[in-house]
Design a protein around this motif. Structure first.
Motif, PDB file in Angstrom:
ATOM      1  N   GLY A  60       4.266   3.557  -3.470  1.00  0.00           N
ATOM      2  CA  GLY A  60       5.343   3.336  -2.505  1.00  0.00           C
ATOM      3  C   GLY A  60       5.780   4.569  -1.741  1.00  0.00           C
ATOM      4  N   HIS A  61       5.760   5.753  -2.367  1.00  0.00           N
ATOM      5  CA  HIS A  61       6.254   6.969  -1.713  1.00  0.00           C
ATOM      6  C   HIS A  61       5.340   7.422  -0.575  1.00  0.00           C
ATOM      7  CE1 HIS A  61       3.270   8.354  -4.595  1.00  0.00           C
ATOM      8  NE2 HIS A  61       3.187   9.474  -3.924  1.00  0.00           N
ATOM      9  N   LYS A  62       4.086   6.982  -0.596  1.00  0.00           N
ATOM     10  CA  LYS A  62       3.132   7.484   0.399  1.00  0.00           C
ATOM     11  C   LYS A  62       3.452   6.981   1.792  1.00  0.00           C
ATOM     12  CE  LYS A  62      -0.372   7.760  -3.198  1.00  0.00           C
ATOM     13  NZ  LYS A  62      -1.665   7.294  -3.720  1.00  0.00           N
ATOM     14  N   PHE A  63       4.036   5.783   1.876  1.00  0.00           N
ATOM     15  CA  PHE A  63       4.405   5.237   3.175  1.00  0.00           C
ATOM     16  C   PHE A  63       5.434   6.120   3.862  1.00  0.00           C
ATOM     17  CE2 PHE A  63       7.317   2.247   5.491  1.00  0.00           C
ATOM     18  CZ  PHE A  63       6.458   1.966   6.541  1.00  0.00           C
ATOM     19  N   ASN A  64       6.437   6.601   3.118  1.00  0.00           N
ATOM     20  CA  ASN A  64       7.481   7.439   3.695  1.00  0.00           C
ATOM     21  C   ASN A  64       7.017   8.855   3.990  1.00  0.00           C
ATOM     22  OD1 ASN A  64       9.375   5.380   3.637  1.00  0.00           O
ATOM     23  ND2 ASN A  64      10.097   5.914   1.591  1.00  0.00           N
ATOM     24  N   LEU A  65       5.994   9.324   3.284  1.00  0.00           N
ATOM     25  CA  LEU A  65       5.492  10.681   3.509  1.00  0.00           C
ATOM     26  C   LEU A  65       4.504  10.767   4.664  1.00  0.00           C
ATOM     27  CD1 LEU A  65       4.835  11.788  -0.182  1.00  0.00           C
ATOM     28  CD2 LEU A  65       6.698  12.542   1.303  1.00  0.00           C
ATOM     29  N   SER A  66       3.985   9.623   5.102  1.00  0.00           N
ATOM     30  CA  SER A  66       2.890   9.619   6.063  1.00  0.00           C
ATOM     31  C   SER A  66       3.376   9.517   7.502  1.00  0.00           C
ATOM     32  CB  SER A  66       1.956   8.443   5.762  1.00  0.00           C
ATOM     33  OG  SER A  66       0.966   8.313   6.754  1.00  0.00           O
ATOM     34  N   ALA A  67       2.655  10.206   8.388  1.00  0.00           N
ATOM     35  CA  ALA A  67       2.825   9.978   9.822  1.00  0.00           C
ATOM     36  C   ALA A  67       2.041   8.721  10.205  1.00  0.00           C
ATOM     37  CB  ALA A  67       2.336  11.195  10.600  1.00  0.00           C
ATOM     38  N   VAL A  68       2.071   8.360  11.468  1.00  0.00           N
ATOM     39  CA  VAL A  68       1.344   7.174  11.942  1.00  0.00           C
ATOM     40  C   VAL A  68      -0.154   7.370  11.705  1.00  0.00           C
ATOM     41  CG1 VAL A  68       0.802   5.747  13.950  1.00  0.00           C
ATOM     42  CG2 VAL A  68       3.115   6.668  13.652  1.00  0.00           C
ATOM     43  N   PRO A  69      -0.843   6.376  11.159  1.00  0.00           N
ATOM     44  CA  PRO A  69      -2.272   6.546  10.869  1.00  0.00           C
ATOM     45  C   PRO A  69      -3.110   6.614  12.138  1.00  0.00           C
ATOM     46  CG  PRO A  69      -1.327   4.681   9.655  1.00  0.00           C
ATOM     47  CD  PRO A  69      -0.334   5.082  10.678  1.00  0.00           C
ATOM     48  N   SER A  70      -4.129   7.444  12.090  1.00  0.00           N
ATOM     49  CA  SER A  70      -5.157   7.409  13.131  1.00  0.00           C
ATOM     50  C   SER A  70      -6.308   6.509  12.698  1.00  0.00           C
ATOM     51  CB  SER A  70      -5.687   8.817  13.411  1.00  0.00           C
ATOM     52  OG  SER A  70      -6.243   9.392  12.237  1.00  0.00           O
ATOM     53  N   ARG A  71      -6.487   6.371  11.384  1.00  0.00           N
ATOM     54  CA  ARG A  71      -7.480   5.460  10.808  1.00  0.00           C
ATOM     55  C   ARG A  71      -6.820   4.658   9.702  1.00  0.00           C
ATOM     56  NH1 ARG A  71     -12.358   8.758   8.465  1.00  0.00           N
ATOM     57  NH2 ARG A  71     -12.918   6.645   7.793  1.00  0.00           N
ATOM     58  N   VAL A  72      -7.149   3.373   9.638  1.00  0.00           N
ATOM     59  CA  VAL A  72      -6.738   2.524   8.515  1.00  0.00           C
ATOM     60  C   VAL A  72      -8.001   1.883   7.951  1.00  0.00           C
ATOM     61  CG1 VAL A  72      -5.289   0.624   7.726  1.00  0.00           C
ATOM     62  CG2 VAL A  72      -4.516   2.069   9.613  1.00  0.00           C
ATOM     63  N   MET A  73      -8.140   1.925   6.620  1.00  0.00           N
ATOM     64  CA  MET A  73      -9.377   1.467   5.981  1.00  0.00           C
ATOM     65  C   MET A  73      -9.079   0.390   4.944  1.00  0.00           C
ATOM     66  SD  MET A  73     -10.861   5.310   5.433  1.00  0.00           S
ATOM     67  CE  MET A  73      -9.203   5.900   5.115  1.00  0.00           C
ATOM     68  N   PHE A  74     -10.099  -0.410   4.655  1.00  0.00           N
ATOM     69  CA  PHE A  74     -10.026  -1.402   3.584  1.00  0.00           C
ATOM     70  C   PHE A  74     -11.198  -1.183   2.642  1.00  0.00           C
ATOM     71  CE2 PHE A  74     -12.339  -3.238   7.138  1.00  0.00           C
ATOM     72  CZ  PHE A  74     -13.453  -3.819   6.548  1.00  0.00           C
ATOM     73  N   TYR A  75     -11.012  -1.603   1.370  1.00  0.00           N
ATOM     74  CA  TYR A  75     -12.006  -1.347   0.321  1.00  0.00           C
ATOM     75  C   TYR A  75     -12.801  -2.621   0.060  1.00  0.00           C
ATOM     76  CZ  TYR A  75     -13.866   0.950  -3.853  1.00  0.00           C
ATOM     77  OH  TYR A  75     -14.684   1.544  -4.768  1.00  0.00           O
ATOM     78  N   ARG A  76     -14.096  -2.583   0.401  1.00  0.00           N
ATOM     79  CA  ARG A  76     -14.953  -3.756   0.245  1.00  0.00           C
ATOM     80  C   ARG A  76     -16.320  -3.334  -0.259  1.00  0.00           C
ATOM     81  NH1 ARG A  76     -16.267  -7.356   5.452  1.00  0.00           N
ATOM     82  NH2 ARG A  76     -17.315  -5.435   6.072  1.00  0.00           N
ATOM     83  N   ASN A  77     -16.798  -3.988  -1.313  1.00  0.00           N
ATOM     84  CA  ASN A  77     -18.123  -3.731  -1.881  1.00  0.00           C
ATOM     85  C   ASN A  77     -18.317  -2.252  -2.209  1.00  0.00           C
ATOM     86  OD1 ASN A  77     -18.756  -6.459  -1.573  1.00  0.00           O
ATOM     87  ND2 ASN A  77     -19.555  -6.137   0.493  1.00  0.00           N
TER      88      ASN A  77
END
Length: 476
Positions: A60-77
């Motif tokens: 939960g704390h990572k959302f408040n520590l982060s600036a706007v993402p330049s990349r967003v990833m998902f975990y698959r295979n």
């Protein structure tokens, strides 16, 4: 496309109240009523519920520590993949508004993206997988634990299962009708008045036709196999040949995908580099390939011996069928089944089969081989195996020439691993250390195999950091 709840605006002051309105909430403050997550039970005491939610406790704390993402990833295979296009822009926009949960529609399915829990949740099935991001300052944010799920594969398997069941039922009905008609026509009286009946055997594999020995495809595949196998085993014989037939909508899609891949590769690389290759597997795996396409082998107990072998499909060069069983032990089967495949190689790089490589090393390569100029085998990596490989026929044979490969364990890798992990922790962002600790402990307790550990290790740390740290250790 995105629907999300946001913090309510402060009420307006009435006409008699001269006190200025309160200032707006700071940009990092989360909204008061986030979109509910279907994985978490609702509670009247929101603070207490959050304190018990392991996803929020760890991430939960990572959302408040982060600036706007330049990349967003998902975990698959076992891989981290990037969101693209409109989905990425919607996620960035929601993050900019500090909205912890977003409801987005992607390819006609609804998903909840929960930044505080670092999850993507499929609304209909409640299935979920991990998400991560790299913000505009270049800082990576990964969850402590990785949850893997392939929504598209789940949906595709359901569709294919229904289509295959329908197709098989139709084929059985057609076969019964044709068999009845053949029986009537093929009952011929001989001179003595007795009746003879000639019915051919049914195919052993789905979506195939069992060929007669005088068929052109039978002769082509049999001669191609024996021409090279008899150099290793002079006693090798072909028992039968099944030709793969394009059946139903799924079969036509498989054919179109390969033809499209040829066009794409030619446009990108100058030539598609299409070859024939052999792939040996147990009977039920061959049936699965013909019915639903290639799937990565599951080496659960492989330790660190088979890192590359679990990451792609390894096929033997057409002149080296003895290497066709690199991924499955078929040497004890009295009758072996070898699939003749058409493969779109593109640009081929040299790959050491006992290395840790699980994907192309650089963008200009598509596939791998032990020796691109004089190959014994090829590897087509898992992310596009069914776009680059299609079966032609199955050659069933009796031979002792297809043998398993003796694998070596690099003990130096085992010896330096604890020190490597310790040194890498000093070089990576502190946010990634819990994730690294978690997967390393899972590996030490033998709860994950070596190939899974290596994939997640590379995803968390990055190849550059691994190699630089390993070199520093070796020099010390």
């Amino acid at each position: 496309m995105a629907q999300a709840t946001e913090a309510c605006s402060p009420p307006r002051a009435n006409s008699l109240d001269l006190t200025p309105p309160p200032p707006p909430s700071p940009p990092l403050s989360p909204p008061a009523s986030p979109l509910s997550n279907p994985l978490v039970n609702s509670s009247s005491d929101h603070k207490d519920a959050c304190s018990r939610d392991p996803f929020i406790v760890h991430n939960g704390h990572k959302f408040n520590l982060s600036a706007v993402p330049s990349r967003v990833m998902f975990y698959r295979n076992m891989y981290w993949e990037d969101f693209q296009g409109e989905t990425l822009e919607s996620l960035r926009s929601g993050f900019l508004k500090r909205t912890p949960t977003l409801l987005l529609e992607v390819e006609d399915d609804k998903y909840i993206f929960d930044f505080t829990r670092m999850l993507q949740v499929h609304v209909a099935s409640k299935s979920f997988r991990s998400i991560a991001w790299i913000d505009e300052r270049g800082k990576p944010f990964f969850p402590v634990k990785f949850f893997d799920h392939d929504f598209s594969q789940e949906k595709m398997e359901e569709d294919h299962g229904r289509a295959a069941e329908k197709e098989n039922k139709k084929m059985e009905e057609d076969d019964d009708d044709k068999s009845d008609k053949r029986n009537e026509k093929m009952e011929v009286c001989d001179v003595s008045g007795s009746k003879t009946q000639s019915l051919g055997p049914k195919p052993k594999f789905p979506s195939t036709k069992l060929l007669a020995s005088d068929d052109k495809m039978y002769k082509f595949a049999s001669n191609l196999f024996l021409k090279h196998m008899t150099k290793v085993d002079p006693q090798a014989v072909v028992t039968n040949v099944h030709e793969f037939k394009v059946m139903g909508e799924f079969g036509r899609v498989r054919k179109d995908v390969l033809e499209r891949q040829i066009e794409i590769t030619e446009a990108k690389r100058g030539k598609a580099n299409v070859v024939y290759a052999w792939y040996a597997a147990p009977t039920f795996h061959v049936a699965g390939i013909l019915a639903l396409g290639f799937d990565l082998p599951d080496h659960k107990n492989s330790g660190i011996q088979l890192p590359s072998l679990g990451a792609g499909i390894f096929l033997a060069d057409v002149e080296s069928p003895q290497y066709s069983a690199l991924q499955y032990p078929v040497h004890q089967d009295p009758e072996k089944h070898v699939v003749l495949c058409r493969v779109v190689l593109g640009n081929v790089e040299k790959v050491h089969i006992e290395s840790n490589q699980t994907s192309p090393s650089r963008e200009e390569f598509d596939t791998g081989s032990d020796d691109p100029k004089n190959p014994n085998w090829y590897v087509v990596w898992g992310h596009d195996m069914n776009r680059r490989i299609t079966p032609i026929c199955v050659v069933s044979c009796k031979t002792t020439g297809i043998v398993p490969v003796e694998w070596k364990i690099f003990f130096c890798e085992i010896a330096i691993l604890p020190k490597l992990i310790s040194e890498i922790k000093k070089r990576i962002p502190i946010f990634n250390v819990p994730a690294l600790n978690y997967i390393y402990e899972m590996f030490k307790c033998k709860m994950v195999s070596g190939d899974v550990f290596i994939r997640q290790f590379r995803s968390i740390v990055g190849d550059r950091v691994i190699w630089e740290t390993a070199k520093a250790i070796m020099r010390s």
